[in-house]
Scaffold this active site. Structure first.
Site, PDB file in Angstrom:
ATOM      1  CG  ASN A 139      -4.028   0.869  -2.129  1.00  0.00           C
ATOM      2  OD1 ASN A 139      -5.219   0.584  -2.008  1.00  0.00           O
ATOM      3  ND2 ASN A 139      -3.592   2.121  -2.131  1.00  0.00           N
ATOM      4  CD  GLU A 140      -5.837   4.461  -4.521  1.00  0.00           C
ATOM      5  OE1 GLU A 140      -4.948   5.309  -4.485  1.00  0.00           O
ATOM      6  OE2 GLU A 140      -7.027   4.693  -4.219  1.00  0.00           O
ATOM      7  CG  HIS A 187      -2.042   0.985   1.114  1.00  0.00           C
ATOM      8  ND1 HIS A 187      -3.372   0.663   1.241  1.00  0.00           N
ATOM      9  CD2 HIS A 187      -2.030   2.327   0.871  1.00  0.00           C
ATOM     10  CE1 HIS A 187      -4.124   1.749   1.095  1.00  0.00           C
ATOM     11  NE2 HIS A 187      -3.318   2.778   0.866  1.00  0.00           N
TER      12      HIS A 187
END
Ligand code: BGC
Length: 430
Positions: A155-156, A111
């Protein structure tokens, strides 16, 4: 209109934003530079590392049944190739605590923050990142197999590309400082563009020096701009990690998460809107079509005209982040993703940065009502995670962005649940 027990209704955090003392990570280094772009340092954050039991208790007491959190790579592999078993045990304790309390742990392996050594070795622009990430994913999975059912690899995964667009835009506006600051709200993550050009240059040079990289433009952490190859490398790292996870435990459901805007357009803006959606979503489809689920993260909308995104069409008030308060966004994005992605969808993040918790309660109600309709329509929506369980460290913007369902007094670390935590829990069938 309640979600049944099979639905994961929970809240999310990310290690670096809540744990504290993440000393081996690239972020720790960047926050501590003399001319850092971070408005403040993460420091002890909200001490979730030591207080995770209390935080999970609060989540459970509110009626939620799932918790999304991340494992910090820099803790697990502080030096390249050397594993820290003690830190791995820490995360196993967090997972076991969730399971003992009937909370489904949804675990993110990356993340945003990376081990500092990775950046020195070329970071997210070096082809080696694929092997490094795969090895780390395999190690973690060997320890969590049999306990964890859902893993978000990255994440993303599209954030590096979004940063590339943001930086391109800033460079074009370089002469007008006020316009530059207005651009902060164009990405769904805390960036600080309030510095003047010379400060920015200083911080870029200090960053490069800190990671032992000769050219400041070559520092490739996760929230730096991606080249086209760099964008692809993230997908390769995800694919390699997914295969490694599946080879250790085929029953684990694997996916990545994407930062998505509800892309809308006015007459003349169709082409720009189409391109924006392709950049954010469609061009990743070949790399995620074998995934078990897609983690969808949306905070606001963007409206395009013939010249590009134009915020003057927005009607809602602005959140602390500078973008529009627009709870319908997540619902529209889930519907749109479901047209093109055939696996399960999980809303892995959605929320609002505001000091007005009544506003947050309304935001949650509107978003969840719309998402419930999505399920009725037959969309395979498996969960919703509010961002965030706790007020936390919003990256370059520091602690002033309050997304949390629980506030934290950072002097005493005392937790106070907000009404919105209860409101979120009230959507779960008893
Ligand atoms: C990220 C979080 C961040 C949140 C709010 C997402 O971009 O995954 O780390 O705090 O949005 O900006």
């Amino acid at each position: 209109m309640l979600f049944n027990k099979d639905f994961m209704l929970g809240a999310a955090t990310a290690a670096h934003q809540v744990e504290g003392n993440n000393v081996g990570s690239d972020y720790w280094i960047m926050e501590n530079l003399e001319h850092s772009v971070f408005v403040e340092k993460s420091g002890l954050a909200v001490d979730h590392y030591n207080r995770y039991e209390e935080d999970i208790d609060l989540l459970k007491r509110a009626g939620l049944n799932a918790y999304r959190f991340s494992i910090e790579w820099a803790r697990i592999e502080p030096v390249e190739g050397q594993w820290n078993e003690k830190e791995m045990e820490h995360y196993i304790k967090v997972i076991d605590y969730c399971l003992a309390n009937g909370i489904e742990p949804v675990v993110t392996y990356h993340h945003f923050s990376s081990p500092a050594w990775l950046i020195t070795k070329g970071g997210w622009e070096s082809p080696e990142v694929v092997n490094y990430f795969e090895r780390y994913a395999r190690y973690v999975t060997e320890h969590v197999a049999g306990k964890v059912k859902y893993v978000c690899t990255i994440n993303e995964a599209n954030m590096r590309l979004q940063m590339a667009f943001l930086i391109k835009d800033i460079t074009e506006r370089m002469s007008k400082q006020s316009e530059i600051q207005n651009q902060e709200g164009s990405v769904q993550v805390g960036v600080n563009l309030s510095q003047n050009q010379s400060q920015m240059m200083m911080s870029m040079m200090e960053t490069a020096k800190a990671f032992n990289i000769d050219d400041p433009r070559k520092v490739a952490n996760f929230v730096s701009q991606a080249s086209e190859e760099g964008d692809l490398l993230v997908m390769k790292a995800h694919n390699a990690a997914r295969n490694a996870i599946k080879s250790v435990d085929p029953s684990i459901q694997v996916g990545l998460t994407l930062s998505l805007h509800d892309i809308q357009w006015v007459d003349g803006g169709e082409e720009n809107a189409k391109k924006a959606w392709d950049d954010e979503f469609t061009h990743y489809l070949p790399y995620i079509e074998k995934d078990d689920f897609l983690g969808v993260q949306c905070y606001t909308r963007k409206i395009f005209d013939e010249n590009g995104a134009n915020s003057s069409f927005e009607t809602g008030t602005k959140t602390q982040m500078g973008y529009e308060d627009y709870p319908a966004g997540i619902v529209n994005v889930v519907r749109r993703c479901a047209e093109e992605f055939k696996g399960t969808i999980i809303v892995t993040e959605n929320g609002i940065a505001t000091s007005d918790d009544e506003r947050r309660c309304e935001f949650i109600k509107e978003a969840l009502t719309g998402l419930n309709d999505c399920i009725t329509e037959g969309i395979k929506l498996k969960g919703y995670f509010a961002w965030s369980l706790l007020d936390n460290f919003e990256w370059q913007k520091g602690f002033s962005m309050t997304f949390g369902l629980i506030s934290v007094d950072r002097n005493t670390m005392e937790r106070t649940p907000k009404k919105s935590l209860k409101v979120l829990g009230s959507f779960m069938e008893k």
